[in-house]
Scaffold this motif. Sequence first.
Motif, mmCIF file in Angstrom:
data_model
loop_
_atom_site.group_PDB
_atom_site.id
_atom_site.type_symbol
_atom_site.label_atom_id
_atom_site.label_comp_id
_atom_site.label_asym_id
_atom_site.label_seq_id
_atom_site.Cartn_x
_atom_site.Cartn_y
_atom_site.Cartn_z
ATOM 1 N N PHE A 126 7.724 64.966 27.783
ATOM 2 C CA PHE A 126 8.737 64.145 27.114
ATOM 3 C C PHE A 126 10.072 64.172 27.864
ATOM 4 C CE2 PHE A 126 5.679 65.190 23.764
ATOM 5 C CZ PHE A 126 5.362 63.895 23.354
ATOM 6 N N LYS A 127 10.329 65.253 28.604
ATOM 7 C CA LYS A 127 11.518 65.280 29.467
ATOM 8 C C LYS A 127 11.388 64.245 30.589
ATOM 9 C CE LYS A 127 12.612 70.177 28.687
ATOM 10 N NZ LYS A 127 12.632 71.527 29.296
ATOM 11 N N ILE A 128 10.192 64.152 31.157
ATOM 12 C CA ILE A 128 9.943 63.159 32.213
ATOM 13 C C ILE A 128 10.156 61.755 31.664
ATOM 14 C CG2 ILE A 128 8.173 62.149 33.715
ATOM 15 C CD1 ILE A 128 6.915 65.028 33.739
ATOM 16 N N LEU A 129 9.614 61.497 30.487
ATOM 17 C CA LEU A 129 9.769 60.182 29.861
ATOM 18 C C LEU A 129 11.238 59.864 29.617
ATOM 19 C CD1 LEU A 129 8.336 57.719 28.659
ATOM 20 C CD2 LEU A 129 8.197 58.963 26.488
ATOM 21 N N ALA A 130 11.988 60.844 29.117
ATOM 22 C CA ALA A 130 13.415 60.651 28.841
ATOM 23 C C ALA A 130 14.194 60.379 30.131
ATOM 24 C CB ALA A 130 13.983 61.876 28.131
ATOM 25 N N ILE A 131 13.874 61.110 31.188
ATOM 26 C CA ILE A 131 14.542 60.913 32.481
ATOM 27 C C ILE A 131 14.300 59.503 33.002
ATOM 28 C CG2 ILE A 131 14.417 61.553 34.935
ATOM 29 C CD1 ILE A 131 14.034 64.475 33.983
ATOM 30 N N CYS A 132 13.068 59.036 32.925
ATOM 31 C CA CYS A 132 12.740 57.704 33.439
ATOM 32 C C CYS A 132 13.413 56.606 32.619
ATOM 33 C CB CYS A 132 11.225 57.509 33.457
ATOM 34 S SG CYS A 132 10.380 58.535 34.673
ATOM 35 N N ILE A 133 13.484 56.797 31.299
ATOM 36 C CA ILE A 133 14.181 55.818 30.452
ATOM 37 C C ILE A 133 15.669 55.794 30.797
ATOM 38 C CG2 ILE A 133 14.877 55.293 28.084
ATOM 39 C CD1 ILE A 133 12.147 56.384 27.185
ATOM 40 N N PHE A 134 16.252 56.979 30.974
ATOM 41 C CA PHE A 134 17.668 57.068 31.341
ATOM 42 C C PHE A 134 17.923 56.382 32.685
ATOM 43 C CE2 PHE A 134 20.696 59.473 34.017
ATOM 44 C CZ PHE A 134 21.881 59.150 33.364
ATOM 45 N N ALA A 135 17.099 56.676 33.674
ATOM 46 C CA ALA A 135 17.272 56.088 35.006
ATOM 47 C C ALA A 135 17.108 54.571 34.964
ATOM 48 C CB ALA A 135 16.269 56.705 35.979
ATOM 49 N N PHE A 136 16.137 54.101 34.164
ATOM 50 C CA PHE A 136 15.940 52.654 34.025
ATOM 51 C C PHE A 136 17.169 52.002 33.394
ATOM 52 C CE2 PHE A 136 14.706 48.944 31.549
ATOM 53 C CZ PHE A 136 14.022 48.195 32.491
ATOM 54 N N GLY A 137 17.720 52.639 32.370
ATOM 55 C CA GLY A 137 18.910 52.100 31.708
ATOM 56 C C GLY A 137 20.083 51.976 32.658
ATOM 57 N N VAL A 138 20.279 53.008 33.497
ATOM 58 C CA VAL A 138 21.369 52.973 34.480
ATOM 59 C C VAL A 138 21.178 51.805 35.446
ATOM 60 C CG1 VAL A 138 22.426 54.186 36.427
ATOM 61 C CG2 VAL A 138 21.852 55.440 34.334
ATOM 62 N N ALA A 139 19.957 51.665 35.961
ATOM 63 C CA ALA A 139 19.684 50.597 36.929
ATOM 64 C C ALA A 139 19.790 49.216 36.290
ATOM 65 C CB ALA A 139 18.298 50.793 37.529
ATOM 66 N N TYR A 140 19.312 49.097 35.060
ATOM 67 C CA TYR A 140 19.325 47.808 34.370
ATOM 68 C C TYR A 140 20.749 47.318 34.104
ATOM 69 C CZ TYR A 140 18.328 44.263 30.818
ATOM 70 O OH TYR A 140 18.249 43.085 30.112
ATOM 71 N N LEU A 141 21.640 48.253 33.824
ATOM 72 C CA LEU A 141 23.014 47.890 33.487
ATOM 73 C C LEU A 141 23.878 47.607 34.713
ATOM 74 C CD1 LEU A 141 23.644 50.423 30.576
ATOM 75 C CD2 LEU A 141 23.271 47.951 30.388
ATOM 76 N N LEU A 142 23.360 47.877 35.899
ATOM 77 C CA LEU A 142 24.112 47.557 37.110
ATOM 78 C C LEU A 142 24.313 46.046 37.200
ATOM 79 C CD1 LEU A 142 22.396 49.877 39.757
ATOM 80 C CD2 LEU A 142 24.702 50.134 38.808
ATOM 81 N N PRO A 143 25.484 45.597 37.600
ATOM 82 C CA PRO A 143 25.712 44.145 37.720
ATOM 83 C C PRO A 143 24.840 43.531 38.818
ATOM 84 C CG PRO A 143 27.546 45.385 38.662
ATOM 85 C CD PRO A 143 26.688 46.390 37.961
ATOM 86 N N SER A 144 24.376 42.322 38.556
ATOM 87 C CA SER A 144 23.539 41.621 39.536
ATOM 88 C C SER A 144 24.407 40.928 40.573
ATOM 89 C CB SER A 144 22.648 40.595 38.834
ATOM 90 O OG SER A 144 21.794 41.212 37.908
ATOM 91 N N THR A 145 23.835 40.729 41.754
ATOM 92 C CA THR A 145 24.504 39.975 42.811
ATOM 93 C C THR A 145 23.909 38.571 42.846
ATOM 94 O OG1 THR A 145 22.938 40.528 44.571
ATOM 95 C CG2 THR A 145 24.669 42.135 44.102
ATOM 96 N N THR A 146 24.294 37.801 43.796
ATOM 97 C CA THR A 146 23.723 36.453 43.959
ATOM 98 C C THR A 146 22.567 36.458 44.951
ATOM 99 O OG1 THR A 146 25.375 35.973 45.669
ATOM 100 C CG2 THR A 146 25.906 35.327 43.402
ATOM 101 N N ILE A 147 22.210 37.652 45.451
ATOM 102 C CA ILE A 147 21.138 37.772 46.450
ATOM 103 C C ILE A 147 19.962 38.510 45.805
ATOM 104 C CG2 ILE A 147 20.521 38.590 48.748
ATOM 105 C CD1 ILE A 147 23.521 38.612 49.398
ATOM 106 N N ASN A 148 18.858 37.828 45.632
ATOM 107 C CA ASN A 148 17.718 38.385 44.916
ATOM 108 C C ASN A 148 17.179 39.666 45.562
ATOM 109 O OD1 ASN A 148 17.321 36.455 42.742
ATOM 110 N ND2 ASN A 148 16.746 34.987 44.319
ATOM 111 N N LEU A 149 16.966 39.646 46.852
ATOM 112 C CA LEU A 149 16.392 40.810 47.529
ATOM 113 C C LEU A 149 17.333 42.012 47.475
ATOM 114 C CD1 LEU A 149 14.699 39.137 50.649
ATOM 115 C CD2 LEU A 149 13.646 39.864 48.494
ATOM 116 N N LEU A 150 18.622 41.766 47.491
ATOM 117 C CA LEU A 150 19.601 42.848 47.380
ATOM 118 C C LEU A 150 19.554 43.470 45.982
ATOM 119 C CD1 LEU A 150 21.848 44.445 48.767
ATOM 120 C CD2 LEU A 150 23.482 42.715 47.953
ATOM 121 N N ASP A 151 19.386 42.624 44.968
ATOM 122 C CA ASP A 151 19.246 43.132 43.597
ATOM 123 C C ASP A 151 18.033 44.042 43.464
ATOM 124 O OD1 ASP A 151 21.488 41.917 42.585
ATOM 125 O OD2 ASP A 151 20.437 40.138 41.883
#
Length: 483
Positions: A425-450
Amino acid sequence: MTDKKQTKQIIGYTLINYIGILIGIVSTLYIYPLDTELLGIFRYIDSWAQMLFPIITLGSAQALIHFYPKLPENLQKKLFGYSIVSIFKLSFWVTLLVFIGYFFVNDLNKNYIFYSLPIALTLALIELFKRQATNIEKLAMPTLFEKVVPKLALPFVFLLLLGGYISNILGYILYVLAFVFIIVAIAIYLKKHYNYQLTFTSTDLFSSISKKDYYRYSLYAFAGSFGSFFAFRIDSLMIPNFISLEANGTYNIGVTLASTLAIPATGIFALQAPQISKLIKSENWTDLKIKYVETAKLLLFIAAIFYGSVLLGMEPLFNALPTKDKLLPSLPVIYILGASMFVNMSTGFNSEIISYSKYYRFNLITIFILVFLNIGLNYYFLAFTSLGIYGVAYASLLSMTIFNVIKTAFIYFKFKLLPFNSSYFKILAICIFAFGVAYLLPSTTINLLDIFIKCGIFVLISFVLVFKLRLIYELNKIIKFKF
């Protein structure tokens, strides 16, 4: 198999599978969208082959693993040789029944089954030879042939057909010949490392193991395999009849891309099957529990990394491709089926524990529950909703979740084993946290860079935290082995 050798095989097996899946992904992104109806036809042929090959195998591949540890070396070879002969005998009867049934079935697509028949025979032999390759720790090369050759053959034939260089019938024949090449190559390779021969008499073999037990186990294994087709492959037969071959092609684009999540699980389960069987036969529940938990944690982490990357990066990847208009309709299918793959991987080797125990019959019950759920839900979504192929994907997710909950609960009640602990469950929590951080990052106008930034941040945070906290023993061991 020693830990070091097993680790090496798991890495090799996984790499080979991903070479094949990478070829498949490239084809799926750039070639197959050019004619989704043609892709639907090939997947229709594949689906019939997948339905027929468990009948031809009749559980002999699973029985080989189950009874192999009980036999001396000379009878182990006889069991393998006897299984080969049995497959050829059954293929004759299956072919005869298909020819008879052909005249009583009113289906516009029924002619394609004649290309499925030889593929089904080769798939049955490939499955048996792979099981024996696992027993002698020589799985890498058979896997190379099995996973890479079809991935090269189909796009090659596809391009020839799209270019008008060959007729459709010749294209289907060439596709069949690719599978014939695979089994011939695997048979020659295995012969160099294991001096097997065909066995037509079985008196001494069945004096060491009960013939009744052998066939009873084989029939239960067959029922499970056959049920698995209806549980996991029936959608490719239902979609053409309820919607179209073109929709079948679009759906299978999603299936191909979502299936990348399952590759590590396939390799780990295949390589650990003999060990699981031995631990259960020796009633070594302590070591089995350790392996069960560690494997579940490793697969949870791998599934989370891949599924998270799919959620973050698949849409910008499609938008960056010239075939995006053909690919974007399959995006919801990928997300839904990806969740289904995640659920299936994250509960560990449930089916293997049940299959190699005295409760192996229960696998049949769960498979039939899955068949009932999947066919029923598929029919409901296709016939009574407007969700189309997305409904088929939801049917798969719902039935797979219930399927895994039932198996996990059964193993707990019978063996007092669970694939979960606090680290899980620690692994699951870490992955959810990491996904949330990445998801909230602002997007650019370049798809491959995103893709690079978001997926990179997600993987980096997850990997570093899990590695530093030493939550997965197998992960640390693999890294130590590699570096």
